[in-house]
Scaffold this motif. Structure first.
Motif, PDB file in Angstrom:
ATOM      1  N   VAL A   1       6.563  -6.472   1.203  1.00  0.00           N
ATOM      2  CA  VAL A   1       8.020  -6.089   1.267  1.00  0.00           C
ATOM      3  C   VAL A   1       8.114  -5.198   2.236  1.00  0.00           C
ATOM      4  O   VAL A   1       7.621  -3.976   2.421  1.00  0.00           O
ATOM      5  CB  VAL A   1       8.479  -5.598   0.070  1.00  0.00           C
ATOM      6  CG1 VAL A   1       9.977  -5.678   0.263  1.00  0.00           C
ATOM      7  CG2 VAL A   1       8.285  -6.570  -0.958  1.00  0.00           C
ATOM      8  N   PRO A   2       9.204  -5.221   3.507  1.00  0.00           N
ATOM      9  CA  PRO A   2       9.317  -4.418   4.551  1.00  0.00           C
ATOM     10  C   PRO A   2      10.318  -3.417   4.086  1.00  0.00           C
ATOM     11  O   PRO A   2      11.409  -3.428   4.324  1.00  0.00           O
ATOM     12  CB  PRO A   2      10.048  -5.518   5.572  1.00  0.00           C
ATOM     13  CG  PRO A   2      10.529  -6.380   4.814  1.00  0.00           C
ATOM     14  CD  PRO A   2       9.755  -6.647   3.548  1.00  0.00           C
ATOM     15  N   LEU A   3       9.858  -2.560   3.266  1.00  0.00           N
ATOM     16  CA  LEU A   3      10.528  -1.282   2.749  1.00  0.00           C
ATOM     17  C   LEU A   3      10.622  -0.104   3.728  1.00  0.00           C
ATOM     18  O   LEU A   3       9.668   0.187   4.416  1.00  0.00           O
ATOM     19  CB  LEU A   3      10.058  -1.055   1.394  1.00  0.00           C
ATOM     20  CG  LEU A   3      10.056  -1.977   0.454  1.00  0.00           C
ATOM     21  CD1 LEU A   3       9.424  -1.678  -0.808  1.00  0.00           C
ATOM     22  CD2 LEU A   3      11.537  -2.327  -0.060  1.00  0.00           C
TER      23      LEU A   3
ATOM     24  N   CYS B   1       5.511   6.084  -7.671  1.00  0.00           N
ATOM     25  CA  CYS B   1       6.679   5.205  -6.976  1.00  0.00           C
ATOM     26  C   CYS B   1       6.544   3.799  -7.113  1.00  0.00           C
ATOM     27  O   CYS B   1       5.163   3.254  -6.514  1.00  0.00           O
ATOM     28  CB  CYS B   1       6.541   5.845  -5.636  1.00  0.00           C
ATOM     29  SG  CYS B   1       7.009   7.531  -5.313  1.00  0.00           S
ATOM     30  N   VAL B   2       7.268   3.218  -7.659  1.00  0.00           N
ATOM     31  CA  VAL B   2       7.090   1.557  -7.927  1.00  0.00           C
ATOM     32  C   VAL B   2       6.951   1.023  -6.626  1.00  0.00           C
ATOM     33  O   VAL B   2       6.191   0.007  -6.357  1.00  0.00           O
ATOM     34  CB  VAL B   2       8.192   1.120  -8.635  1.00  0.00           C
ATOM     35  CG1 VAL B   2       8.318  -0.630  -8.727  1.00  0.00           C
ATOM     36  CG2 VAL B   2       8.509   1.601  -9.965  1.00  0.00           C
ATOM     37  N   THR B   3       7.500   1.288  -5.364  1.00  0.00           N
ATOM     38  CA  THR B   3       7.533   0.624  -4.211  1.00  0.00           C
ATOM     39  C   THR B   3       6.254   0.960  -3.474  1.00  0.00           C
ATOM     40  O   THR B   3       5.602   0.329  -2.517  1.00  0.00           O
ATOM     41  CB  THR B   3       8.661   1.246  -3.324  1.00  0.00           C
ATOM     42  OG1 THR B   3       8.669   2.884  -3.228  1.00  0.00           O
ATOM     43  CG2 THR B   3      10.013   0.814  -3.810  1.00  0.00           C
ATOM     44  N   ALA B   4       5.332   1.698  -4.313  1.00  0.00           N
ATOM     45  CA  ALA B   4       3.940   2.080  -3.510  1.00  0.00           C
ATOM     46  C   ALA B   4       2.842   1.047  -4.153  1.00  0.00           C
ATOM     47  O   ALA B   4       1.901   1.130  -3.942  1.00  0.00           O
ATOM     48  CB  ALA B   4       3.601   3.465  -3.849  1.00  0.00           C
ATOM     49  N   ARG B   5       3.231   0.474  -5.159  1.00  0.00           N
ATOM     50  CA  ARG B   5       2.727  -0.419  -5.897  1.00  0.00           C
ATOM     51  C   ARG B   5       2.203  -1.783  -4.925  1.00  0.00           C
ATOM     52  O   ARG B   5       2.988  -2.042  -3.997  1.00  0.00           O
ATOM     53  CB  ARG B   5       3.002  -1.080  -7.042  1.00  0.00           C
ATOM     54  CG  ARG B   5       3.341   0.087  -8.410  1.00  0.00           C
ATOM     55  CD  ARG B   5       4.120  -0.718  -9.278  1.00  0.00           C
ATOM     56  NE  ARG B   5       3.645  -1.805  -9.897  1.00  0.00           N
ATOM     57  CZ  ARG B   5       3.049  -2.327 -10.938  1.00  0.00           C
ATOM     58  NH1 ARG B   5       2.690  -1.115 -11.638  1.00  0.00           N
ATOM     59  NH2 ARG B   5       2.328  -3.162 -11.403  1.00  0.00           N
ATOM     60  N   PRO B   6       0.866  -2.315  -5.306  1.00  0.00           N
ATOM     61  CA  PRO B   6       0.619  -3.437  -4.492  1.00  0.00           C
ATOM     62  C   PRO B   6       1.140  -4.486  -4.308  1.00  0.00           C
ATOM     63  O   PRO B   6       1.531  -5.406  -3.528  1.00  0.00           O
ATOM     64  CB  PRO B   6      -0.908  -3.886  -5.046  1.00  0.00           C
ATOM     65  CG  PRO B   6      -1.313  -2.502  -5.731  1.00  0.00           C
ATOM     66  CD  PRO B   6      -0.228  -1.696  -6.090  1.00  0.00           C
TER      67      PRO B   6
END
Length: 153
Positions: free
Chosen positions: A45-47, A35-40
């Motif tokens: 970023v407030p996802l 998951c790209v959004t789980a990358r450091p």
């Protein structure tokens, strides 16, 4: 921040694995590997958290989502036993799946019934019987629908 995910083909292989994967991450059964959004890079970023995703969608077939997930187990796409572990989440998503509209009548395009009306019901039910806390997305949807309607006029 709750976020709605509306899938066209919600009981298809992609829709089922997306719903199943998010439920498994929510339950802590799998890591967000890939998951790209789980990358450091995205840590600041407030996802939306995976646990705050609400799934629904349109579908042509009426095979229940849980049954479709079990078929994916049989095809060795999904790990055995996983659908049973997140059955509650799959049943909740199933409740949000609507028959795919096939009509193109003017009152459907106006949002009186069909995809736009279904999305409005999913995001913010005016009767107050079902609420997912997706008001911001609902407001965005309404703004978009009005812009599309105005452009078509």
């Amino acid at each position: 921040m709750r976020t709605g995910i509306w899938l066209i083909g919600a009981r298809g292989s992609v829709g089922t694995t997306a719903t199943l994967g998010a439920a498994a991450m929510r339950a802590g059964l799998v890591a967000p590997t890939g998951c790209v959004t789980a990358r450091p890079d995205f840590a600041s970023v407030p996802l939306t958290e995976f646990g705050d995703l609400v799934f629904g969608g349109h579908e042509l077939v009426d095979t229940p989502l849980l049954k479709r997930a079990e078929q994916l187990v049989d095809a060795r796409v999904v790990p055995a036993g996983l659908p049973a572990l997140v059955e509650r989440d799959l049943r909740a998503a199933e409740e949000e799946i609507r028959p795919s509209p096939l009509a193109t009548a003017p009152d459907q395009r106006a949002g009186l019934y069909g995809p736009l009306a279904e999305l409005a019901f999913f995001f913010k039910d005016p009767l107050g019987t079902r609420e997912h806390g997706l008001e911001r997305q609902y407001d965005t949807l309404v703004t978009w629908a009005h812009s599309v309607s105005s452009a078509a006029s």
